[in-house]
Design an enzyme around this catalytic site. Structure first.
Site, short mmCIF file in Angstrom:
data_model
loop_
_atom_site.label_atom_id
_atom_site.label_comp_id
_atom_site.label_asym_id
_atom_site.label_seq_id
_atom_site.Cartn_x
_atom_site.Cartn_y
_atom_site.Cartn_z
N ARG A 168 0.84 -1.20 0.00
CA ARG A 168 0.00 0.00 0.00
C ARG A 168 0.87 1.24 0.00
O ARG A 168 1.76 1.36 0.84
CB ARG A 168 -0.86 0.05 1.28
N THR B 45 -1.62 7.44 -0.31
CA THR B 45 -2.89 7.26 -1.04
C THR B 45 -3.65 6.02 -0.55
O THR B 45 -4.84 5.88 -0.81
CB THR B 45 -2.63 7.09 -2.54
N ASP C 145 0.53 -3.60 12.03
CA ASP C 145 1.01 -3.96 10.69
C ASP C 145 1.36 -5.44 10.67
O ASP C 145 2.36 -5.87 11.25
CB ASP C 145 2.26 -3.11 10.34
N ASP D 46 4.85 -6.61 9.20
CA ASP D 46 5.96 -6.31 10.12
C ASP D 46 5.95 -7.26 11.31
O ASP D 46 7.01 -7.67 11.79
CB ASP D 46 5.88 -4.86 10.60
C1 PRP Z 1 -1.12 -4.93 4.15
C2 PRP Z 1 -1.95 -6.20 4.16
C3 PRP Z 1 -2.73 -6.10 2.90
C4 PRP Z 1 -3.01 -4.62 2.82
C5 PRP Z 1 -4.41 -4.36 3.27
O1 PRP Z 1 -0.04 -5.05 3.31
O2 PRP Z 1 -1.16 -7.36 4.24
O3 PRP Z 1 -2.06 -6.56 1.75
O4 PRP Z 1 -2.06 -3.97 3.68
O5 PRP Z 1 -4.74 -3.03 3.13
P1 PRP Z 1 -5.84 -2.55 2.10
O6 PRP Z 1 -7.02 -3.43 2.25
O7 PRP Z 1 -6.11 -1.12 2.50
O8 PRP Z 1 -5.26 -2.62 0.71
P2 PRP Z 1 1.13 -3.94 3.25
O9 PRP Z 1 0.84 -2.93 2.21
O10 PRP Z 1 1.38 -3.43 4.64
O11 PRP Z 1 2.36 -4.77 2.72
P3 PRP Z 1 3.21 -5.92 3.45
O12 PRP Z 1 2.31 -7.12 3.58
O13 PRP Z 1 4.32 -6.16 2.49
O14 PRP Z 1 3.67 -5.40 4.78
N1 URA Z 2 -2.41 -3.61 6.79
C1 URA Z 2 -2.03 -4.07 8.01
O1 URA Z 2 -1.03 -4.81 8.12
N2 URA Z 2 -2.75 -3.71 9.08
C2 URA Z 2 -3.81 -2.91 8.99
O2 URA Z 2 -4.46 -2.61 10.01
C3 URA Z 2 -4.20 -2.43 7.73
C4 URA Z 2 -3.47 -2.79 6.64
#
Ligand code: PRP
Ligand code: URA
Length: 212
Positions: free
Chosen positions: A102, A106, A198, A201
Site C-alpha cells: 500500500r 494514497t 502492521d 511487520d
Molecule cells: C497490508 C496487508 C494487505 C493490505 C491491506 O499489506 O497485508 O495486503 O495492507 O490493506 P488494504 O485493504 O487497505 O489494501 P502492506 O501494504 O502493509 O504490505 P506488506 O504485507 O508487504 O507489509
Molecule cells: N495492513 C495491516 O497490516 N494492518 C492494517 O491494520 C491495515 C493494513
C-alpha cells in the site's frame, strides 16, 4: 455476504494476535493456526464424491474431495504467513504469488510481482491476506487473478474492516470473502481498529522495536 468465524477458539487466538506484547514467534504460529480454521470454513462447500474402501471391519463408502484442483495465492508479504495453515488443509494445492504494497499516503496498492500456476484458470483459487482494510489490495489482486484466467476465487483473511468487505463485494461479487473476525473500521492512517497493527511487520519482525 462475508462468512465470519464466530468461535471461541478464534476469539482466544485473536487476543494473542491483537496483543502488542506478543512476540514474532507466537504471532507467526497463531496466524498459521487461525488460517487453518478460516480455510476449514472456506472449503465447506467443496464438491465430494463417493469412493468404496474397506475398513478393518467391513466395506464402506467414503466422501472424498472431487472436482477442481486448487491453488493458494498469498498477497506478499503478509499473505505468506497464511500459506502453511491453508496448505495443512489442502496439501496438494499449487502456489502462486502476488506482490503488492500500500502506498502510505494514497493507501492504493502498488504492484511489484505476479507469478501464478500456468493452469490457474482450471483451479479453485484461495487468495490469502491476513488484513482486509480499504480493500484496495484484495480488489487489485483479484483483478490480476482474473486477467490471468482465474474463474473461481475465494478470498481468505483474518481481520476484515466492513469497508473492505463492501469494496470487494462491489467490485467482485463473484468472490466470496471469509474472515476470522470483522473489526470496527479504519483509523486516519488506514489501519484496522482495534486490529493488530502492521501484520507483515509483525510476522517478519521488520519493525525496529519488534519484540522477539
Ligand atoms: C497490508 C496487508 C494487505 C493490505 C491491506 O499489506 O497485508 O495486503 O495492507 O490493506 P488494504 O485493504 O487497505 O489494501 P502492506 O501494504 O502493509 O504490505 P506488506 O504485507 O508487504 O507489509
Ligand atoms: N495492513 C495491516 O497490516 N494492518 C492494517 O491494520 C491495515 C493494513
Amino acid at each position: 455476504m462475508a462468512t465470519v468465524l464466530n468461535h471461541p477458539l478464534v476469539g482466544h487466538k485473536m487476543a494473542i494476535l491483537r496483543d502488542k506484547n506478543t512476540g514474532t514467534k507466537q504471532f507467526r504460529e497463531t496466524v498459521s493456526e487461525i488460517s487453518m480454521l478460516v480455510c476449514y470454513e472456506a472449503t465447506r462447500d467443496l464438491p465430494t464424491e463417493k469412493v468404496g474402501i474397506e475398513t478393518p471391519i467391513c466395506k464402506t463408502e467414503c466422501d472424498v474431495l472431487a472436482g477442481k484442483k486448487m491453488a493458494v495465492v498469498p498477497i506478499l508479504r503478509a499473505g505468506l504467513g497464511m500459506v502453511d495453515g491453508v496448505l495443512a488443509m489442502v496439501p496438494a494445492a499449487k502456489i502462486g504469488h502476488i506482490g503488492l504494497y500500500r502506498n502510505e499516503e494514497t493507501l492504493e496498492p502498488v504492484e511489484y510481482f505476479c507469478k501464478l500456476p500456468a493452469d490457474i484458470g482450471d483451479r479453485e483459487v484461495f487468495l490469502v491476506d491476513p488484513m482486509l482494510a480499504t480493500g484496495g489490495s484484495a480488489c487489485d489482486a483479484i483483478r490480476q487473478l482474473k486477467e490471468h484466467g482465474a474463474k473461481h476465487i475465494r478470498f481468505l483473511c483474518i481481520v476484515a474492516a466492513p469497508v473492505g468487505i463492501e469494496r470487494v463485494e462491489q467490485a467482485h461479487p463473484d468472490v466470496p470473502v471469509y474472515a476470522a473476525v470483522v473489526d470496527e473500521g479504519l483509523n486516519e492512517n488506514g489501519y484496522i481498529v482495534p486490529g493488530l497493527g502492521d501484520c507483515g511487520d509483525r510476522i517478519f519482525g521488520t519493525k525496529y522495536n519488534e519484540i522477539v
